[in-house]
Design an enzyme around this catalytic site. Structure first.
Site, PDB file in Angstrom:
ATOM      1  N   CYS A  59      29.210  27.994 -66.225  1.00 54.99           N
ATOM      2  CA  CYS A  59      29.368  29.369 -66.037  1.00 54.99           C
ATOM      3  C   CYS A  59      27.773  30.152 -65.574  1.00 54.99           C
ATOM      4  O   CYS A  59      27.964  31.125 -64.858  1.00 54.99           O
ATOM      5  CB  CYS A  59      29.654  30.346 -67.261  1.00 54.99           C
ATOM      6  SG  CYS A  59      28.608  29.650 -68.835  1.00 54.99           S
ATOM      7  N   HIS A 102      27.573  31.855 -73.475  1.00 57.92           N
ATOM      8  CA  HIS A 102      28.362  32.127 -72.259  1.00 57.92           C
ATOM      9  C   HIS A 102      27.477  32.753 -71.280  1.00 57.92           C
ATOM     10  O   HIS A 102      26.873  33.876 -71.812  1.00 57.92           O
ATOM     11  CB  HIS A 102      29.701  32.676 -72.565  1.00 57.92           C
ATOM     12  CG  HIS A 102      30.598  32.769 -71.421  1.00 57.92           C
ATOM     13  ND1 HIS A 102      30.871  31.724 -70.471  1.00 57.92           N
ATOM     14  CD2 HIS A 102      30.972  33.878 -70.751  1.00 57.92           C
ATOM     15  CE1 HIS A 102      31.766  32.286 -69.688  1.00 57.92           C
ATOM     16  NE2 HIS A 102      31.842  33.586 -69.862  1.00 57.92           N
TER      17      HIS A 102
END
Length: 1038
Positions: free
Chosen positions: A98, A349
């Protein structure tokens, strides 16, 4: 319909009045529930398993009536993978990539960078034939193709695995996002610098590069020296700051150089106090501001995240920070915010908020998902709602208009504000034709996939419609009318036939057959009765068998069940009658019955009746009285009654005759035996005139004779070696005994085995030979020196006097005599004593043995060590021993017996010491420590309270051990002070073998006061191996 249990009882309610030989067809049909009324639709909430005529709730509801076509397939609409109009394309997260996706989206929205990349020469793409898949090679080619797909692809999201693979990134490991940004831009700059087009060679510098200088002013002479430098981003410390202005101000503030950090002045020719600061000279069109959220914690040795709130403006005026450049544009607009969600530097994340340069709309890019913000405003939203720890709760400060506040933003991207009348107005970037051709090729593949998925959906729908018609036709034919011919079909098969998600297999009925090859009555809850016409159609379409019709009802099984049920009902009355009868004395002929069987015959009868029921279903069931026989000697009253399998089995010896143990059997009358025989027709039968087994009587007499011989042998050997048995007057090596110049050696294991035989001659086997080869090497040499025997290795051997050796040589077979000799010589300097062994010492094997011994202490795997937590550098006062039950038992054995009580395993010597009993399966004994007072101490480690055992290996590092200790004691590695035998263990990179940690070592742990930083503790949990960053990837030229 009645519950299943009630249906079961009703099916066999007639057995009380009907004997097995009186069964007729009507009773068989009752047992098989042929005439139970069928259930109507709506009457049952679910299918009645006990009623073979109930065909409701088997899955037919899904097929009767109108059906939604979507139920006929499990294929998602391929158009859900299609890109929506006027939206951007997402990027697939390949596991932990990510952080890569966020930067790719930011760089894609830099129109100048994208336009320049499209202009790069790419002969491979220009000459590529669309008949095969295009595979980029260089980083520039990958980025070109990826950006073109992100711009004009019909897909909702793109797979960036080609670029990630070319960079050599580990898709399962999350890396430092800021380091990735620096390395990738550096790699891209190097790649573009090799382009032939001069306008492309400096694109990265033109977009991201600014200039500053480090200015140092001498405090003595005032001389100023400047060292110019370029930057591609400004790294701003956020610790202790609340807004972006404070961070930039600290970055540029003046620093004093004094003490050991003084500056060498070229004018003064010596070190002088000075000041140093950074002066900004020029700023790039795209200003990257790295907020240093991930910092190195010197105390823990790991990175940690600073979850500090920082306020930043939508418009940033850099004019006050520039040094003497009033002509340069200094007002910047916020164009991207990169977010890291999570409290730890090693997990979390990454997402990106990016402003569309053409429309001014803000978008949130979260891998495959893209969300457009309302009202052309940046909305950080739930990105700030991270899970907070108890110690780090802080309230979000209020933000002024035009400002945003975040504790997760780690990079801010600002773009220079363009004048309204500027000629450099933002224009759309067009994909060049050679790249658009490749994009069109990928779009065609996507459309073909969509068409293929749509065709598969249509095929599934057509198949479902055909199945719908089949079910509607056949389900009407399933019920069997009264008097009509019928067959039985498995319920599960019918359910799977009606369940469209499973492929229908052939009908399998063999599982429902009894031992007579017919339908077992107990299986009526698993089959359904259907009409012959419906059965013919099902077998014609699906096949299978064997077919079960009205002739498949088994009269033998029904009769057996009738007998069993009648006996079950009679059992309680017979039990009371037998209990009263056995109290009376036996007159006339009697029968022998096992006492254990008699005590538990009621339960045995129930078990036997259950087995009889199973026997009607299976051919391989066990038959009462035909199991394996056991020797009457092995069967005693200590056998648990639950272990009794068949009635009277314990009266049968290994030869198949009556057991000789009269105490284990009881004589019962003929009346009692006849009642028992009803329940156990195959049980062994012995009348009172039956003689016990003659072979067992002979063996018993032989065994008594052997025991007498063993007792005589043990007494004779004990009298001849009385001092050896009682451990009296034993020779020692520490003080050589007078009157002899030779002592003999045997394994201690031999002595202990011999003692066991002497103490219990009827329970232990006699010792026949002395295995001295245990103490010799393969070459026949002795393995121990005199000194080693004196210093501790004597625990493996026992010393004998010469007269004792003569007795042992006569009584036992000796494979190799071993002796130790004392030679005294008189010299002018006095007497010298020399000790030799026979056989001689084998130096080669001795050295190899010592080397292997040391090696084993340094090279081990899966060994146990002990961590002992101490307080204030001292052990806890009065440590409490924690012992298991077996250890407690052993501890009790270690204490001396009371006066007059004989210890069967130890012999008291004159000095009060005790010798250790050897383990039965060990050739050599375990180490022992003998103390005054006669108490034996085992060297088995005894755990203390506050101490825990860990499994480690020699090649394990101290750092890895600290992580194990953290899990066991909840003490962070940076709070651990470890020591072994007073020596501190400090080198985290050293292995346990190199630090001198050997199996069974005790390591002391002193814990410092814990730091109230739970994120740091979380980071320590995350780290297992040293960080390697981007080592070995394409970002570093590998």
């Amino acid at each position: 319909m009645a519950p299943r249990v009630q249906l079961e009882k009703a099916a066999w309610s007639w057995v009380d009045t009907v004997k097995p030989e009186e069964i007729r067809q009507e009773h068989i049909e009752l047992a098989y529930r042929i005439n139970l009324p069928a259930c109507k639709r709506g009457a049952c909430r679910r299918n009645c398993k006990g009623n073979p005529n109930c065909l409701v709730g088997i899955g037919e509801q899904a097929w009767l009536g109108q059906i939604d076509e979507n139920t006929f397939h499990n294929i998602d609409d391929p158009n859900s993978e299609r890109r929506d109009k006027n939206t951007f394309v997402g990027l697939t997260n390949l596991g932990a990539t990510c952080y890569v996706n966020t930067f790719l989206q930011v760089w894609f929205h830099n129109l100048e960078l994208r336009r320049s990349l499209y202009l790069c020469h790419n002969s491979r793409a220009q000459e590529h034939s669309t008949e095969s898949d295009y595979e980029p090679q260089s980083i520039c080619e990958h980025l070109q193709y990826l950006f073109a797909l992100m711009q004009n692809s019909n897909r909702k999201y793109i797979d960036p695995s080609g670029l990630v693979k070319a960079l050599g990134l580990d898709t399962g490991q999350q890396q430092d996002a800021q380091e990735f940004s620096k390395l990738f831009l550096s790699l891209l700059e190097d790649t573009l610098s090799k382009q032939k087009n001069p306008n492309l060679q400096n694109v990265i510098q033109q977009q991201f590069c600014g200039q500053f200088s480090y200015v140092t002013v001498c405090g003595q002479c005032g001389r100023s020296s400047a060292r110019p430098s370029r930057f591609y981003e400004l790294e701003l410390n956020i610790q202790g700051h609340k807004n972006l202005t404070e961070c930039i101000t600290e970055f540029l503030k003046e620093e004093n150089l004094d003490g050991d950090n003084r500056y060498y002045c070229e004018s003064c020719k010596s070190k002088q106090n000075a000041t140093r600061r950074i002066r900004l000279h020029s700023l790039p069109p795209t200003l990257n501001l790295q907020l240093m959220r991930f910092v190195f914690d010197r105390q823990t040795g790991h990175k940690k995240k600073l979850n500090t709130f920082i306020s930043f403006p939508e418009q940033l005026d850099m004019g006050p920070f520039l040094d003497g450049r009033q002509d340069q544009k200094c007002v910047y607009e916020l164009s991207a915010v990169l977010i890291h969600r999570g409290i730890s530097a090693y997990s979390g994340h990454y997402i990106a908020h990016v402003k569309d340069a053409l429309t001014g709309d803000w978008y949130k890019f979260n891998d495959e998902e893209i969300e457009k913000m309302e009202g052309k405003k940046l909305q950080l939203g739930i990105e700030e709602d991270i899970a907070e720890t108890v110690k780090s709760q802080s309230r979000k400060p209020k933000c002024s208009k035009g400002y945003h506040c975040s504790r997760n933003a780690y990079m801010l991207v600002y773009k220079i504000q363009e004048d309204e009348n500027s000629s450099n107005s933002i224009t759309k970037v067009e994909v060049p034709a050679f790249l658009q051709r490749l994009v069109d090729q990928d779009n065609r593949k996507f459309e073909e996939w969509c068409t293929e998925m749509a065709d598969m959906r249509k095929q599934s729908v057509d198949k479902g419609k055909a199945k719908h018609e089949e079910v509607k036709e056949l389900y009407k034919l399933l019920p069997a009318e009264d008097g009509e011919q019928y067959e039985f079909i498995p319920s599960d098969w019918l359910k799977k036939w009606l369940d469209d998600s499973t492929a229908t297999k052939e009908i399998e009925n063999s599982l429902f057959l009894c031992s007579h090859g017919k339908l077992h009555p107990d299986k009526m809850g698993e089959v359904k009765r259907v009409s012959l016409r419906a059965a013919d159609l099902l077998y014609e379409r699906y096949g299978g068998g064997p077919r079960l019709d009205g002739s498949s009802l088994c009269i033998e099984c029904v009769g057996q069940r009738c007998r069993v049920l009648r006996l079950k009902n009679q059992l309680n009355e017979d039990f009371k009658e037998v209990s009263n009868l056995i109290k009376r004395s036996v007159s006339g002929e009697g029968f022998w019955v096992s006492k254990a069987s008699l005590r538990s015959w009621r339960q045995l009868a129930l078990d036997q009746l259950e087995e009889d029921e199973i026997e009607t279903q299976h051919n391989n069931s066990k038959t009462n009285g035909q199991g394996p026989h056991t020797n009457c000697k092995e069967f005693d009253s200590n056998l648990p009654e639950d272990d009794m399998k068949t009635f009277n089995e314990d009266l049968v010896c290994s030869h198949g005759a009556l057991c000789i143990l009269e105490t284990e059997r009881k004589l019962v009358s003929t009346e009692v035996w006849s009642k028992l025989r009803n329940y156990f027709p195959k049980a062994p039968e012995f009348n009172q005139n039956q003689d016990p087994c003659q072979q067992c009587l002979t063996l018993e007499q032989e065994e008594k004779d052997n025991e007498a011989v063993s007792k005589m042998m043990a007494l004779d050997q004990k009298n001849q070696l009385l001092n050896l048995f009682h451990e009296k007057n034993r020779p020692t090596l520490t003080k050589w005994p007078q009157g002899t110049d030779v002592l003999y050696i045997v394994p201690l294991f031999f002595v202990e085995e011999w003692k066991k035989f002497i103490r219990r001659p009827t329970k232990s086997s006699p010792v026949s030979n002395v295995g001295n080869t245990l103490l010799l090497c393969p070459h026949g040499g002795f393995m121990f020196t005199y000194d080693s025997l004196v210093t501790g290795e004597a625990q493996h051997v026992a010393l004998l006097w010469p007269n004792e050796w003569e007795v042992i040589s006569r009584l036992f077979i000796v494979d190799q005599p071993i002796s130790i000799h004392c030679l005294t010589q008189t010299t002018p300097n006095g007497c010298t004593t020399q000790y030799t062994t026979q056989p001689d010492l084998c130096w080669e094997c001795r050295e190899s043995f010592l080397f292997q011994q040391q090696r084993d202490l340094r090279e081990y795997t899966q060994a146990t060590i002990y961590i002992r937590k101490v307080i204030d550098d001292k052990r806890d006062p009065a440590p409490e021993v924690i012992a298991s039950s077996s250890e407690a038992e052993e501890e009790r054995e270690e204490h001396p017996k009371v006066d007059g009580e004989k210890d069967p395993d130890f012999s008291q010597s004159q000095d009060g010491a005790k010798r250790l009993k050897l383990c039965d399966n060990s050739a050599l004994p375990v180490t022992t420590v003998t103390k005054a007072g006669g108490i034996r101490r085992s060297t088995r480690h005894r755990k203390l309270r506050g101490e825990k055992a860990l499994i480690v290996s020699a090649n394990q590092t101290l750092k890895e051990l600290k992580i194990q200790i953290m899990h066991a004691f909840s003490v962070a590695p940076f709070d651990q002070n470890l020591s072994i035998e007073g020596k501190s263990l400090t080198d985290d990179s050293a292995t346990l073998g190199n630090l001198g940690v050997i199996p069974e070592s005790i390591i002391c742990l002193k814990a410092d006061e814990p730091i109230a930083d739970y994120a740091a503790m979380d980071d320590a949990y995350q780290v297992r191996v040293p960080e390697e960053g981007f080592k070995g990837t394409g970002l570093l030229g590998h």
